[in-house]
Design a protein around this motif. Structure first.
Motif, PDB file in Angstrom:
ATOM      1  N   LEU A 404       0.887  -1.249   0.063  1.00 59.48           N
ATOM      2  CA  LEU A 404       0.073  -0.015  -0.076  1.00 59.48           C
ATOM      3  C   LEU A 404       0.918   1.177  -0.012  1.00 59.48           C
ATOM      4  N   ILE A 405       0.533   2.207  -0.724  1.00 56.76           N
ATOM      5  CA  ILE A 405       1.226   3.589  -0.916  1.00 56.76           C
ATOM      6  C   ILE A 405       0.091   4.475  -0.823  1.00 56.76           C
ATOM      7  N   ASP A 432       6.341  10.094  -0.984  1.00 54.94           N
ATOM      8  CA  ASP A 432       7.026  10.868  -1.986  1.00 54.94           C
ATOM      9  C   ASP A 432       7.312  10.070  -3.211  1.00 54.94           C
ATOM     10  N   THR A 433       7.587  10.437  -4.310  1.00 50.82           N
ATOM     11  CA  THR A 433       7.720   9.639  -5.525  1.00 50.82           C
ATOM     12  C   THR A 433       8.540   8.455  -5.529  1.00 50.82           C
ATOM     13  N   GLY A 434       9.632   8.596  -4.633  1.00 54.32           N
ATOM     14  CA  GLY A 434      10.598   7.595  -4.396  1.00 54.32           C
ATOM     15  C   GLY A 434       9.892   6.148  -3.876  1.00 54.32           C
ATOM     16  N   ALA A 435       8.711   6.401  -3.247  1.00 51.89           N
ATOM     17  CA  ALA A 435       8.052   5.441  -2.574  1.00 51.89           C
ATOM     18  C   ALA A 435       7.673   4.226  -3.457  1.00 51.89           C
ATOM     19  N   MET A 436       7.479   4.309  -5.045  1.00 48.88           N
ATOM     20  CA  MET A 436       7.365   3.495  -5.721  1.00 48.88           C
ATOM     21  C   MET A 436       8.308   2.238  -5.933  1.00 48.88           C
ATOM     22  N   SER A 437       9.788   2.854  -6.073  1.00 43.99           N
ATOM     23  CA  SER A 437      10.756   1.831  -5.801  1.00 43.99           C
ATOM     24  C   SER A 437      10.761   0.720  -4.640  1.00 43.99           C
ATOM     25  N   GLU A 438      10.348   1.416  -3.506  1.00 43.99           N
ATOM     26  CA  GLU A 438      10.291   0.542  -2.553  1.00 43.99           C
ATOM     27  C   GLU A 438       9.063  -0.303  -2.634  1.00 43.99           C
ATOM     28  N   ALA A 439       7.967   0.257  -3.082  1.00 39.70           N
ATOM     29  CA  ALA A 439       6.916  -0.692  -3.224  1.00 39.70           C
ATOM     30  C   ALA A 439       7.318  -1.750  -4.226  1.00 39.70           C
ATOM     31  N   VAL A 440       7.892  -1.786  -5.358  1.00 38.09           N
ATOM     32  CA  VAL A 440       8.368  -2.783  -6.285  1.00 38.09           C
ATOM     33  C   VAL A 440       9.109  -3.363  -5.458  1.00 38.09           C
ATOM     34  N   ARG A 441      10.128  -3.146  -4.844  1.00 41.37           N
ATOM     35  CA  ARG A 441      11.079  -4.285  -4.026  1.00 41.37           C
ATOM     36  C   ARG A 441      10.354  -5.096  -3.153  1.00 41.37           C
ATOM     37  N   GLU A 442       9.379  -4.348  -2.319  1.00 45.91           N
ATOM     38  CA  GLU A 442       8.658  -5.188  -1.333  1.00 45.91           C
ATOM     39  C   GLU A 442       7.632  -6.108  -2.001  1.00 45.91           C
ATOM     40  N   ALA A 443       7.149  -5.865  -3.144  1.00 50.41           N
ATOM     41  CA  ALA A 443       6.173  -6.717  -3.891  1.00 50.41           C
ATOM     42  C   ALA A 443       7.041  -7.882  -4.368  1.00 50.41           C
ATOM     43  N   ALA A 444       8.274  -7.501  -4.830  1.00 54.75           N
ATOM     44  CA  ALA A 444       9.088  -8.644  -5.449  1.00 54.75           C
ATOM     45  C   ALA A 444       9.390  -9.484  -4.115  1.00 54.75           C
ATOM     46  N   ASP A 477      10.039   2.522 -14.324  1.00 52.38           N
ATOM     47  CA  ASP A 477      11.398   2.749 -13.850  1.00 52.38           C
ATOM     48  C   ASP A 477      11.809   1.582 -12.767  1.00 52.38           C
ATOM     49  N   ALA A 478      10.982   1.539 -11.804  1.00 58.93           N
ATOM     50  CA  ALA A 478      11.488   0.608 -10.650  1.00 58.93           C
ATOM     51  C   ALA A 478      11.605  -0.767 -11.054  1.00 58.93           C
ATOM     52  N   VAL A 479      10.605  -1.436 -12.027  1.00 58.31           N
ATOM     53  CA  VAL A 479      10.755  -2.650 -12.471  1.00 58.31           C
ATOM     54  C   VAL A 479      11.759  -2.916 -13.464  1.00 58.31           C
ATOM     55  N   GLY A 480      12.283  -1.550 -14.202  1.00 66.03           N
ATOM     56  CA  GLY A 480      13.618  -1.687 -14.791  1.00 66.03           C
ATOM     57  C   GLY A 480      14.788  -1.922 -13.979  1.00 66.03           C
ATOM     58  N   GLU A 481      14.907  -1.248 -12.760  1.00 59.32           N
ATOM     59  CA  GLU A 481      15.759  -1.416 -12.001  1.00 59.32           C
ATOM     60  C   GLU A 481      15.953  -2.804 -11.324  1.00 59.32           C
ATOM     61  N   LEU A 482      14.733  -3.436 -11.121  1.00 61.00           N
ATOM     62  CA  LEU A 482      14.871  -4.669 -10.665  1.00 61.00           C
ATOM     63  C   LEU A 482      15.351  -5.663 -11.389  1.00 61.00           C
ATOM     64  N   ALA A 483      14.864  -5.487 -12.779  1.00 57.19           N
ATOM     65  CA  ALA A 483      15.548  -6.602 -13.779  1.00 57.19           C
ATOM     66  C   ALA A 483      16.769  -6.290 -13.960  1.00 57.19           C
TER      67      ALA A 483
END
Length: 487
Positions: A404-405, A432-444, A477-483
């Motif tokens: 959740l964000i 903040d907009t940076g929350a999306m990167s953390e959200a993707v990492r948590e989802a992974a 972008d966050a998914v790209g970083e994960l990949a």
């Protein structure tokens, strides 16, 4: 109510017209009216650097611009033309009503500027799926060899389209695929489409309309005066009820679409084939094959149920205009959905990542969640007054986990506690907009091979992002970083 009959474009020479708002539709409307000889005043509540730059350009055309006051009706105003988002309760409109001055939207203005040879409109509205359906429709019409464009709420001002923008008689449009929002329909009493569709109805924008009944009534305006077909969703009785209430031309037909086997006067699906039992010679006993479900595939190669419904609605409008079955197939095959609409981004460590940032309300999120079997759901944002119990109850069996964000995430968390208490939830206390990167990492971290990490926020984006596009880009972008990290 007097309805405009476009035997000739309306004459605005010398008339004093007030344009409300310097938005996407307001500026083209002001320019068009000035070019037609009207005395134009633009009023706008905000007075920032961007607005001043726009005002300077308009003033070069002889247009008066009043910044910082969008509430006072300019003296001598004969007509107000409003941008779609301005609420009916705005003081400017209340003053206009008291003075007996009509208020039109940009769509109404465009309709009044049409001539007798203008291209007919195939119109689409609904709570969700409008843009995809209109683009599908335009693709089908183009596949039939027709000169067409997807216009309206899709971002192409109808005023500019109607006035031609350099098109000659030889290149004039044959037909237009027109997306109309509830806001636009509220201010468009005279529009009379060739055929129109309401895709679905669910609570949305109730703060603007005041009630669900008022919202539905504005959506239903799209059927008024239809000449050939009123297309409705057989799975959504409210859309059929709007057809029943509409005052249409003699001979106009009600045409349903369904994800199941169609009855007479319907389009539907049989053995993964889209079929037409509405626009055939013997609809009681015959059906026309139009396309395969596989022809509708988005980037992931999998057609979600709501995209099949969108394709059926587009096909129904095209068939109402006389388009052959082969063009439906070819148009759907060549169509590619816009970004951030159930868009498959990547597979990382056996997990699919799907961007449906456009799912800005619960109805859209429900359709998105229904497309996948095991989901780690990224959700949250601005709820716009929505509740989430029904959504969570419906999706609970598909959820592997939830991240959740956003500002109103607590509303979703509480619904999850009530209806999916065993589903793991990660609550990110940041906007903040940076929350999306953390959200993707948590989802992974929650996902297992074969799962789908799905961004379907069920909320608006403006608490964290400029719009849903920026939210989707942050997710991508966050998914790209994960990949890239090889996770």
């Amino acid at each position: 109510m007097t309805v405009y009959d476009p035997k000739a474009p309306e004459d605005f020479a010398g008339r004093h017209v007030t344009v409300a708002g310097l938005g996407v539709s307001g500026v083209p409307a002001a320019r068009a009216l000035a070019g037609l000889g009207a005395r134009v005043t633009v009023v706008n509540g905000s007075d920032g650097e961007r607005e001043r730059a726009q005002a300077a350009e308009l003033e070069k055309l002889g247009i008066t611009v009043r910044l910082g006051d969008g509430e006072t009706l300019p003296e001598g105003t004969e007509v107000v033309v409003t941008s779609p988002g301005w609420k009916p309760t705005s003081p400017l409109f209340l003053a206009a009503g008291k003075a007996g001055v009509p208020v039109w939207g940009d769509v109404e203005l465009a309709w009044r500027l049409r001539g007798p040879k203008a291209a007919p409109w195939l119109a689409v509205t609904g709570t969700n799926g409008k843009t995809t359906t209109v683009r599908m429709l335009a693709s089908i019409l183009a596949a039939a060899g027709l000169r067409t464009a997807a216009v309206g709420n899709i971002g192409v001002p109808l005023v500019d389209v109607v006035l031609g923008e350099g098109r000659t008689e030889e290149t004039a449009y044959d037909v237009l695929a027109v997306e109309l929002s509830s806001y636009q329909l509220h201010w468009a009493p005279s529009v009379r489409a060739h055929s129109a569709a309401v895709l679905n109805l669910a609570p949305d924008h109730l703060d603007w309309h005041g009630s669900m009944a008022a919202y539905a009534a504005d959506k239903g305006r799209i059927y008024e005066g239809n000449t050939i077909a009123c297309v409705y969703n057989a799975a959504d009785p409210a859309t059929e009820e709007l057809v029943r209430r509409a005052d249409v031309e003699e001979g106009c037909r009600a045409i349903g679409f369904t994800l199941g086997t169609p009855g007479p006067s319907q389009l539907g699906v049989v053995d993964s084939i889209l079929v037409d039992r509405a626009f055939v010679a013997n609809r009681q006993q015959q059906a026309q094959e139009l396309a395969e479900v596989a022809d509708i595939a988005p980037a992931s190669g999998k057609a979600a149920p709501h995209n099949i419904a969108n394709a059926l609605a587009a096909a129904a409008l095209a068939r109402a205009f006389g388009v052959p079955a082969t063009a439906v197939r070819d148009g759907l095959r060549s169509f590619h959905p816009d970004a951030h609409r159930i868009q498959h981004l990547a597979d990382v460590a056996g997990v699919s990542y799907v961007d449906d940032s456009k799912a800005t309300n619960t109805h859209a999120a429900e359709a998105s969640l229904a497309a996948y079997e095991r989901i780690v759901w990224i959700a949250g944002g601005l709820a716009k007054g929505a509740t989430f119990d029904d959504l969570v109850r419906t999706a609970a069996g598909r959820l592997r986990g939830v991240v959740l964000i956003g500002a109103d995430r607590a509303l979703i968390r509480e619904a999850l506690a009530r209806h999916a208490p065993d589903v793991p939830v990660v609550d990110l206390d940041r906007t903040d907009t940076g929350a999306m990167s953390e959200a993707v990492r948590e989802a992974a971290g929650l996902a297992e091979p074969g799962d789908t990490v799905l961004l379907a926020p069920a909320c608006a984006s403006m608490d964290m992002f400029v719009n849903y596009n920026k939210r989707g880009e942050a997710f991508a972008d966050a998914v790209g970083e994960l990949a890239a990290a090889g996770h």
